[in-house]
Motif scaffolding. Structure first.
Motif, short mmCIF file in Angstrom:
data_model
loop_
_atom_site.label_atom_id
_atom_site.label_comp_id
_atom_site.label_asym_id
_atom_site.label_seq_id
_atom_site.Cartn_x
_atom_site.Cartn_y
_atom_site.Cartn_z
N VAL A 234 9.86 -40.51 25.84
CA VAL A 234 10.09 -40.25 24.41
C VAL A 234 9.23 -41.17 23.55
O VAL A 234 8.53 -40.72 22.62
CB VAL A 234 11.59 -40.41 24.07
CG1 VAL A 234 11.78 -40.53 22.55
CG2 VAL A 234 12.39 -39.23 24.59
N TYR A 235 9.27 -42.47 23.84
CA TYR A 235 8.55 -43.42 22.99
C TYR A 235 7.06 -43.49 23.30
O TYR A 235 6.30 -44.08 22.53
CB TYR A 235 9.21 -44.79 23.08
CG TYR A 235 10.50 -44.83 22.28
CD1 TYR A 235 10.49 -45.11 20.92
CD2 TYR A 235 11.72 -44.49 22.87
CE1 TYR A 235 11.65 -45.10 20.18
CE2 TYR A 235 12.89 -44.46 22.14
CZ TYR A 235 12.85 -44.77 20.79
OH TYR A 235 14.00 -44.73 20.05
N LYS A 236 6.65 -42.85 24.37
CA LYS A 236 5.22 -42.78 24.67
C LYS A 236 4.57 -41.54 24.09
O LYS A 236 3.43 -41.59 23.61
CB LYS A 236 5.03 -42.78 26.20
CG LYS A 236 3.58 -42.64 26.67
CD LYS A 236 3.51 -42.69 28.19
CE LYS A 236 2.07 -42.53 28.68
NZ LYS A 236 1.52 -41.19 28.44
N ASP A 237 5.33 -40.40 24.06
CA ASP A 237 4.64 -39.13 23.83
C ASP A 237 5.36 -38.13 22.92
O ASP A 237 4.77 -37.12 22.57
CB ASP A 237 4.38 -38.48 25.20
CG ASP A 237 3.44 -37.30 25.12
OD1 ASP A 237 2.43 -37.41 24.39
OD2 ASP A 237 3.70 -36.28 25.76
N ILE A 238 6.63 -38.37 22.56
CA ILE A 238 7.36 -37.35 21.78
C ILE A 238 7.72 -37.96 20.42
O ILE A 238 8.85 -38.42 20.19
CB ILE A 238 8.62 -36.87 22.54
CG1 ILE A 238 8.23 -36.42 23.95
CG2 ILE A 238 9.27 -35.71 21.79
CD1 ILE A 238 9.38 -35.93 24.79
N GLU A 239 6.77 -37.96 19.52
CA GLU A 239 6.90 -38.66 18.23
C GLU A 239 8.10 -38.23 17.40
O GLU A 239 8.78 -39.09 16.81
CB GLU A 239 5.60 -38.49 17.43
CG GLU A 239 5.49 -39.40 16.21
CD GLU A 239 6.27 -38.87 15.01
OE1 GLU A 239 6.76 -39.71 14.22
OE2 GLU A 239 6.42 -37.64 14.88
#
Length: 450
Positions: free
Chosen positions: A215-220
């Protein structure tokens, strides 16, 4: 209206959402099957113990499904408007409520496991095994609630691949640790049903760590700061609760109804309880496609309503109902025709448990198309359209006015075998379909809640 097999845009959008959700559900159901397969090696007391102990988690999981299914209505419609600020606020509310529910059920399972088990069954061995399992697995409940909130939110913004991948890793983790800890392989202790509980706990920890990473890497849209998750106005919270509370009440009382079915089946005996656990595990694996369709329906119908395309949302609803009915007829036919094939997976079942399981699978297959229609009607169309009050009255009424009374009449009054009681219980599905279809045709379920 263009038929679903002719509408290329509909099929493309549906497949992009439904296939990953179906695969995630397949992984989850396969995990339950692997658990049941491994535990079946320990005997029918262990099968009954874990099956009944997991009724508490089932009750909890349906409550958090209600919370997050209601949340999905908001997120789907907000995503149709590309309103990421409110998506994060709604996500924060769903995480908070899911964690609070998880804490409540953790306390019950951790400190009062014997009371929970005796509610279902009186056999001392089953009570002891189930209590040992509950004390350990309860530590995973809060983690599961938070994971579920992120997974449903990710689906609702058209990113179903992430929860699918995480579910796959969780499945592998759980299977490995179950094998090591249930049977004591490669130097690990032989823990039996406790090993299954530890396997679940470890898998849930891996699951939440992976979800937060992705989530915190890729799903803004979901990668919110704490302040973004918790900046709620009174009116915002009120509107959220008014919409989702019928869904939560619906799921809670529906789940409680299913628990009461388990209580009724347990009154018949340990063999009936074990057979219900085995047959339900198999039927749930077959149900994954329909869950994918129902969840895709919630998202796509909600997106269309949020974007102001109400006529197209109705067309989508009808097409999803048609697809789920066809899927139910095909899958039900397979269940009716192949019970011996699916039961070959369970090598050490007692003859009486095997015979009861076979009958339950075949009867379940006969009613399958009605069950799949209702799943899409209630979870997909009515909830996706924001008609949460009607869906609540429909499902609660069918379970508590028809299903539960018939179950206990069959067990206590008529002394029926478990497969005959299962037939009586299935009449609730017929009633839901008869009442629900006119509501769909009326279009009164289409409500823009954003």
């Amino acid at each position: 209206m263009i038929k679903f097999w002719q509408n290329k845009r509909f099929l493309k959008d549906m497949l992009i959402i439904a296939i990953p959700i179906a695969l995630q559900n397949l992984i989850t159901s396969s995990l339950n099957m692997v658990d049941t397969l491994m535990i079946s090696e320990l005997g029918k007391s262990s099968i009954a113990a874990v099956g009944l102990a997991n009724q508490l988690f089932f009750f909890y999981s349906l409550i958090i499904f209600g919370i997050n299914s209601g949340t999905s209505i908001f997120i789907s419609q907000y995503w149709g408007k590309k309103d990421t600020e409110n998506i994060k606020k709604v996500l924060g509310l769903s995480i908070t409520l899911s964690a609070i529910a998880g804490l409540f059920f953790t306390i019950i399972a951790l400190f009062f496991p014997e009371t929970v088990m005796r509610f279902f069954i009186k056999e001392p061995m089953v009570v002891k095994l189930g209590s040992d399992y509950l004390r350990i697995v309860s530590l995973s409940y809060i983690i599961t609630g938070v994971s579920f909130a992120y997974s449903i939110a990710s689906r609702s913004i058209g990113r179903p691949n992430m929860p699918m991948i995480v579910a796959g890793v969780s499945f592998i983790t759980n299977t490995i640790f179950n094998y090591l800890l249930i049977f004591g392989k490669f130097g690990f202790p032989v823990l039996g049903v406790k090993g299954a509980a530890y396997g679940t706990l470890i898998a849930r920890i891996v699951e939440i760590l992976l979800i937060l990473y992705f989530v915190y890497k890729d799903i803004e849209p979901l990668a919110a700061k704490l302040s973004e998750l918790t900046t709620w106005t009174k009116d915002f919270v009120k509107r959220y609760l008014i919409t989702i509370s019928p869904v939560i009440v619906n799921e809670a009382f529906w789940a409680l109804g299913q628990v009461m079915y388990s209580v009724a089946y347990a009154r018949i005996g340990e063999e009936a309880t074990a057979a219900v656990q085995v047959s339900s595990t198999i039927q749930n694996v077959f149900f994954v496609l329909v869950r994918g369709l129902a969840n895709a329906c919630t998202i796509m119908v909600g997106n269309k309503i949020g974007a102001g395309d109400e006529d197209e949302s109705y067309d989508y609803a009808i097409q999803f109902l048609a697809m789920s009915t066809v899927a139910g007829l095909v899958l039900g036919g397979i269940l009716v025709l192949t019970p011996d094939l699916t039961l070959k997976l369970f090598r050490n079942l007692d003859a009486d448990v095997y015979d009861l399981s076979k009958k339950l699978i075949m009867i379940g297959g006969m009613f399958y198309f009605i069950r799949t229609f209702n799943a899409t009607l209630i979870v997909g169309v009515l909830r996706g359209g924001g008609d949460t009050n009607f869906s609540m009255y429909l499902e609660m009424g069918a379970v508590w006015l028809i299903g539960v009374p018939l179950a206990f009449m069959g067990v206590l009054l008529f002394k029926m075998p478990v497969y005959m009681v299962f037939i009586l219980v299935s009449f609730e599905e017929i009633v839901k379909a008869i009442i629900g279809l006119p509501r769909i045709k009326s279009k009164r379920w289409i409500k823009n809640i954003t």
